[in-house]
Design a protein around this motif. Structure first.
Motif, short mmCIF file in Angstrom:
data_model
loop_
_atom_site.label_atom_id
_atom_site.label_comp_id
_atom_site.label_asym_id
_atom_site.label_seq_id
_atom_site.Cartn_x
_atom_site.Cartn_y
_atom_site.Cartn_z
N GLY A 100 45.82 45.05 56.39
CA GLY A 100 46.80 45.90 57.05
C GLY A 100 46.42 47.36 57.14
O GLY A 100 47.05 48.12 57.87
N ASP A 101 45.39 47.79 56.39
CA ASP A 101 44.97 49.18 56.47
C ASP A 101 44.12 49.40 57.72
O ASP A 101 43.50 48.46 58.25
N PRO A 102 44.03 50.65 58.20
CA PRO A 102 43.27 50.91 59.43
C PRO A 102 41.77 50.66 59.25
O PRO A 102 41.20 50.92 58.19
N VAL A 103 41.16 50.16 60.33
CA VAL A 103 39.70 50.02 60.41
C VAL A 103 39.25 50.82 61.63
O VAL A 103 39.77 50.63 62.73
N VAL A 104 38.30 51.73 61.42
CA VAL A 104 37.78 52.55 62.51
C VAL A 104 36.27 52.33 62.61
O VAL A 104 35.55 52.52 61.62
N TRP A 105 35.84 51.88 63.77
CA TRP A 105 34.40 51.71 64.02
C TRP A 105 33.91 52.90 64.84
O TRP A 105 34.56 53.34 65.80
N THR A 106 32.77 53.40 64.47
CA THR A 106 32.15 54.52 65.18
C THR A 106 30.79 54.07 65.71
O THR A 106 29.99 53.48 64.95
N TRP A 154 25.79 59.99 72.33
CA TRP A 154 27.19 59.81 72.71
C TRP A 154 27.91 59.04 71.61
O TRP A 154 27.37 58.07 71.04
N VAL A 155 29.17 59.46 71.35
CA VAL A 155 29.97 58.84 70.29
C VAL A 155 31.10 58.04 70.92
O VAL A 155 31.83 58.54 71.79
N TYR A 156 31.27 56.79 70.49
CA TYR A 156 32.36 55.92 70.88
C TYR A 156 33.13 55.52 69.62
O TYR A 156 32.58 55.53 68.51
N GLN A 157 34.37 55.13 69.80
CA GLN A 157 35.17 54.64 68.67
C GLN A 157 36.06 53.49 69.10
O GLN A 157 36.45 53.39 70.27
#
Length: 691
Positions: A100-106, A154-157
């Motif tokens: 349930g916690d956030p997951v952020v992919w970079t 370039w950065v994507y998320q």
């Protein structure tokens, strides 16, 4: 999923059309050997032919190379680096993230080559999961031309919520892909994997928290028949009482984007020490984007006996899109609900738990306020407020209309009365019944003081209040606080005798102040009146008065008697005992401190006349006589108006008046006589001896 900025990207590498440059084969080295002349000639001819052929081949190759020279002049390379919550997790297990916690992919896409890359696309695939993140461009195109220039990054998320996959035990893996097109139309690709591990935890707390552990995905309907998904029974020790029960689970279906709303049903099944089973079902609609399922399945579960075993039950209804649910049971939390009530009583707006409380004038209005509050976590009913002094509190406000004193709710009651004298205390009590039948109560006392201010003054004369013309009278005044509250600004005024005016100031309850004053030069009788006033704490003025009469009388009193020679020393003047003339007697008026002196006549008599009424002191001046007294040396007669006191006599054992020679002179005379007699004897003896 795929995203891009005017293009796309694929696997990491370089080349033409995905292939490799055609290799150029070099001829093998010739072997030196002996040749004959014929062979040499033949070799020369053969060599010429081979040379010509080789030259032709070289020209062909050079032509081919010239056609591809523009492509091979620069390199075409793309790279992608993916991280999960800031961790470069190329290999499992990766970072641990709570369900349930956030997951952020970079995703960082770079161009380490020499060609400009267009049509950049970034995708992310999770082959073992139905959830594929969607990378979104964030930054990096420095000149904002939509081209990945050499050296640019370039950065994507993309983001999601960590979820538990039963089949993989919480492990999650996905791979990012970058694709683009070079300057000459050739595609270029790169990829990078990343991982994380979803960890189970309980998102709720309570007095007792029971973890279930995970369960397998399940579909179906929870009913009181076999088929509902159950967790393994857990041994617990939950005491009897009233409890709030909440269940928490993880809705993996929602995280995976599973198709429309559906109904989730929860229940906790509790088995008591006697084997009785209690089930607490509830049903709710869960939006498709809700991850955690946290329900209060029992707001106030009454347990008459302790619980030893707990089982979680859960199930789902198929939604309109025929979607199914995959649920992970996490934990159950039990919070003990305890009843509580308080009452706060105030008197005339003052929280007077301790005496004395507000001061109220006797007969004044008294208003009591009672605020009853549910301080517990259970509803209260049958609320009754009482007061031990016969006061009847009446409900005023606070109820929301349901007749139930809910947790945190306050009701106000009021009562009124009339103040009585002195310290007053009464005790308010509230009683109520909580869910489950437990009775609760509370009390609070309040005080006030009924004020009765009062003052008194007593004025009197020292003596009988009489004096002669031109004489004086001494007054004594006593001021007392006879009320039950302290007084301030206490003042005494005496219009006829200003000497008796006084500023006393503060006067405590029961305290007194006394003092004296003198009226002088009195020529006529009068009635003297003194007034006293004071102020109570409530500002009320109190007063009192008293009077003392003064009389002017003619001075006709007598004091006197005899000073005599008490021959037999019996303290009485017997016949034949003569008076002592020339003795001095002193008289003192004890009321005025005035004095006078008299001398006895030839018969030893003395007399003081024209005396006013009062107290006197009569004493013999012993320096005016000789001998020891056989009677008291001092008398203290009290004269009334025109009265006589003629028995103040003094007896002397040696009744000779003083001659003016003191004892030293007499002793000296005696010595002279003795010495003179001795000298005469010596002269006479010498004459007798013929000398």
């Amino acid at each position: 999923m795929t995203t891009g900025r005017s293009g796309g990207h694929r696997s990491r590498g370089e080349g033409i059309d995905g292939g490799s440059p055609t290799p150029i084969r070099l001829p093998p080295a010739r072997t030196e050997r002996r040749r004959t002349r014929g062979e040499a000639k033949m070799a020369v001819g053969s060599r010429g032919r081979r040379t010509a052929a080789a030259l032709v081949a070289v020209f062909v190759v050079l032509g081919m190379l010239s056609s591809v020279a523009p492509v091979m002049a620069t390199t075409l390379v793309i790279d992608i680096e993916k991280s999960t919550n800031g961790v470069d997790a190329d290999t499992p297990p990766g970072p641990s993230i709570r369900i349930g916690d956030p997951v952020v992919w970079t995703y960082v896409v770079t161009n380490p080559g020499e060609q400009v890359i267009s049509d950049v696309e970034v995708t992310d695939l999770a082959p073992e999961h139905s959830l594929n993140p969607t990378p979104v461009y964030v930054s990096g195109d420095e000149n904002d031309n939509g081209l990945l220039d050499p050296g640019e990054a370039w950065v994507y998320q993309a983001s999601s919520t960590a979820f538990w996959d039963e089949a993989l035990g919480g492990s999650y893996a996905n791979e990012a892909f970058a694709h683009g097109v070079g300057e000459y139309g050739h595609g270029v690709d790169a990829s990078d994997p990343s991982h994380y591990v979803a960890t189970s935890y309980c998102p709720i707390d309570g007095d007792i928290v029971v973890p279930f552990g995970s369960t397998d995905p399940w579909r179906g309907l929870l009913k009181d028949v076999p088929g509902a998904r159950r967790t393994e029974p857990v041994a617990v020790d939950i005491p009897a009482g009233v409890w709030s029960v909440r269940l928490a689970g993880y809705d993996a279906h929602s995280v995976r984007g599973g198709g429309g709303e559906h109904e989730e049903q929860w229940a906790a099944e509790l088995v008591s020490t006697s084997g009785a089973t209690v089930r607490t079902p509830t049903t709710r609609d869960i939006p498709d984007d809700e991850d955690f399922v946290v329900d209060e399945v029992a707001a106030a579960l009454v347990l008459d006996e302790a619980v030893t075993t707990l089982t979680g039950l859960h199930g789902s209804l198929v939604g309109p899109s025929n979607s199914t649910n995959s649920l992970v049971a996490l934990c159950a939390a039990f919070t003990r609900l305890r009843p509580g009530v308080s009452i706060e009583k105030a008197t005339n707006g003052e929280d007077a738990d301790d005496p004395t409380g507000p001061t109220i004038a006797v007969g004044g209005a008294v208003e009591w306020t009672y605020v009853v509050t549910n301080t517990g976590s259970l509803d209260l009913t049958e609320v009754v407020v009482s007061d031990d002094q016969g006061v009847t509190p009446a409900y005023a406000s606070g109820d929301d209309g349901d007749g139930v004193l809910e947790p945190g709710e306050s009701w106000t009651y009021t009562a009124s009365g009339v103040a009585v004298a002195g310290q007053y205390v009464n005790v308010a009590t509230v009683e109520a019944v909580a869910v489950g039948g437990e009775q609760v109560s509370a009390s609070d006392r309040s005080h006030y003081f009924g004020a009765v201010p009062a003052i008194d003054i007593v004025k009197s004369t020292v003596g009988d209040g009489s004096t002669v013309v031109g004489g004086s009278v001494t007054f004594e005044l006593v001021v007392t606080n006879t009320g039950n509250v302290p007084l301030s600004e206490v003042t005494v005024t005496d219009p006829l005798v200003p000497a008796c005016d006084a500023e006393i100031g503060d006067l405590a309850v029961g305290a007194s102040v006394d003092y004296t004053c003198v009226a002088e030069g009195i020529t006529a009788g009068f009635t003297n009146v003194a007034h006293v006033v004071g102020t109570s704490p409530l500002g009320e003025r109190v007063a009192a008065r008293d009077e003392a009469p003064v009389r002017v009388v003619a001075a006709s009193g007598l004091i006197g008697d005899t000073v005599w020679h008490d021959v037999n020393k019996n303290g009485k003047q017997d016949p034949g005992e003569e008076g002592v003339a020339g003795a001095k007697v002193k008289l003192t008026n004890l009321d005025t401190n005035e004095t006078a002196t008299a001398t006895t006549n030839a018969d030893g008599k003395y007399l003081f006349s024209g005396l006013a009424a009062g107290r006197y002191r009569v004493e013999l001046v012993t320096s005016s006589v000789s001998g020891d007294l056989t009677t008291p040396r001092v008398f203290t007669p009290v004269l009334g108006e025109g009265a006589q006191s003629l028995d103040n006599d003094f007896g002397l054992a040696e009744a000779l008046p003083r001659t003016g020679l003191d004892a030293g002179a007499l002793a000296f005379a005696g010595v002279v006589l003795v010495l003179g007699g001795g000298a005469l004897l010596v002269v006479d003896r010498r004459r007798l001896l013929g000398r």
